[in-house]
Write an enzyme that holds these catalytic residues in place. Structure first.
Site, PDB file in Angstrom:
ATOM      1  N   HIS A  82      -0.917  16.594  -7.839  1.00 26.52           N
ATOM      2  CA  HIS A  82      -2.018  17.677  -7.023  1.00 26.52           C
ATOM      3  C   HIS A  82      -3.504  17.305  -7.510  1.00 26.52           C
ATOM      4  CE1 HIS A  82      -2.903  21.932  -5.713  1.00 26.52           C
ATOM      5  NE2 HIS A  82      -3.888  21.003  -5.341  1.00 26.52           N
ATOM      6  N   PHE A 126      -7.307  14.940   1.578  1.00 23.57           N
ATOM      7  CA  PHE A 126      -6.453  15.267   0.429  1.00 23.57           C
ATOM      8  C   PHE A 126      -7.401  14.677  -0.814  1.00 23.57           C
ATOM      9  CE2 PHE A 126      -2.683  15.926  -2.302  1.00 23.57           C
ATOM     10  CZ  PHE A 126      -3.371  16.951  -3.170  1.00 23.57           C
ATOM     11  N   HIS A 183     -10.952  15.725  -0.585  1.00 24.19           N
ATOM     12  CA  HIS A 183     -11.217  17.089  -1.214  1.00 24.19           C
ATOM     13  C   HIS A 183     -11.073  16.987  -2.881  1.00 24.19           C
ATOM     14  CE1 HIS A 183     -10.624  21.382  -1.757  1.00 24.19           C
ATOM     15  NE2 HIS A 183      -9.586  21.045  -2.729  1.00 24.19           N
ATOM     16  N   GLU A 184     -10.211  16.275  -3.255  1.00 24.76           N
ATOM     17  CA  GLU A 184      -9.819  16.318  -4.990  1.00 24.76           C
ATOM     18  C   GLU A 184     -11.282  15.658  -5.490  1.00 24.76           C
ATOM     19  OE1 GLU A 184      -7.669  17.920  -6.683  1.00 24.76           O
ATOM     20  OE2 GLU A 184      -7.066  18.916  -4.835  1.00 24.76           O
ATOM     21  N   LYS A 231     -14.428  18.261  -5.189  1.00 26.89           N
ATOM     22  CA  LYS A 231     -14.331  19.312  -5.807  1.00 26.89           C
ATOM     23  C   LYS A 231     -14.220  19.025  -7.203  1.00 26.89           C
ATOM     24  CE  LYS A 231     -12.046  23.875  -5.909  1.00 26.89           C
ATOM     25  NZ  LYS A 231     -10.885  24.565  -5.535  1.00 26.89           N
ATOM     26  N   HIS A 232     -13.272  18.242  -7.617  1.00 27.93           N
ATOM     27  CA  HIS A 232     -12.998  17.963  -9.110  1.00 27.93           C
ATOM     28  C   HIS A 232     -13.432  16.861  -9.646  1.00 27.93           C
ATOM     29  CE1 HIS A 232     -10.417  21.611  -8.818  1.00 27.93           C
ATOM     30  NE2 HIS A 232      -9.970  21.139  -7.738  1.00 27.93           N
TER      31      HIS A 232
END
Ligand SMILES: *[C@@H]1O[C@H](CO)[C@@H](O)[C@H](O)[C@H]1NC(C)=O
Length: 228
Positions: free
Chosen positions: A65, A115, A118-119, A122-123
């Site tokens: 994830h 995906f 986004h990862e 954001k991170h």
């Protein structure tokens, strides 16, 4: 005087707003990473359901994830560099492995690159790593911590059976050397089930460590490990 102080206030506000993006885009140090793997069976059997990516139904295995920079107090930094956009060309050599180990299951599009983007944004932008290092580090951790193998070796199988939370936690703890965080969700009939497993990693993204904090897992004592 009224005019002067109003003008001064406005000037201060304008200067603050101009400086804000610079302050916000500067990565702050963080304390550790959460490395989070999810069970696809528990993502897909919820009321919301799932959609398979272009490459078809993912393997019946845990998938990544994310790898999330976190602070010891439980909070976390996010979106640390709004100028750093995900660039698939930078990880083209990792793409096949990413599609296998880090598939998107979200609906309706289930677009892997969305995906990963986004990862990263954001991170990953808070990780102090570049894009290639960041995704490579997560793939290495997935290889290092084969959760399905660990659980199956302890007699815990994705067979729709009920297992004690304790047995799952102990199996991972014995193999990894550290206590994992276990997160549950609910299937369509509200049965609580094994959804995600959190472990903690040092700031170099290579070495497992004891978790300074763990998320609230929302698991009862007995949970289902659904087939996928
Ligand atoms: C994406 O990465 C490639 C390879 O590093 C680079 O040549 C290209 O300029 C990058 N594209 C953008 C939009 O930054």
């Amino acid at each position: 005087m009224e005019f002067a102080s109003g003008y001064l206030g406005m000037t201060t506000t304008v200067v603050f707003l101009l400086l804000l993006p610079c302050v916000m885009s500067m990565p702050r140090e963080f304390d550790f990473f959460f490395f989070v793997q999810q069970w696809p069976g528990s993502y897909c059997d919820t009321r919301r359901g799932c959609c398979y990516p272009r490459t078809g139904k993912p393997a019946a295995d845990f998938s990544i994830h994310g790898l999330w920079p976190n602070y010891d107090d439980g909070s976390y930094p996010s979106d640390c560099n709004r100028h750093s956009h995900f660039n698939i060309s930078e990880i083209s050599d990792l793409r096949d492995e990413m599609e296998k180990e880090w598939p998107s299951l979200s609906c309706p599009s289930s677009d892997d690159t969305n995906f990963w983007s986004h990862e990263w944004e954001k991170h990953g932008t808070c990780s102090m790593l570049d894009q290639h290092q960041y995704f490579q580090a997560a793939l290495n951790l997935k290889t290092q911590l084969n959760l399905l193998h660990i659980l199956q070796s302890a007699g815990i199988h994705p067979d729709d059976g009920l297992y004690s939370l304790e047995s799952i936690r102990n199996a991972v703890e014995e193999a990894a050397g550290f206590t994992p965080g276990i997160e549950c969700n609910a299937d369509e009939s509200r049965q609580r089930q094994l959804y995600q497993i959190f472990v903690c990693v040092d700031t170099t993204a290579t070495t497992l460590i004891e978790c300074p904090v763990l998320p609230r897992g929302r698991c009862p004592h007995l949970i289902e490990f659904p087939a996928f």
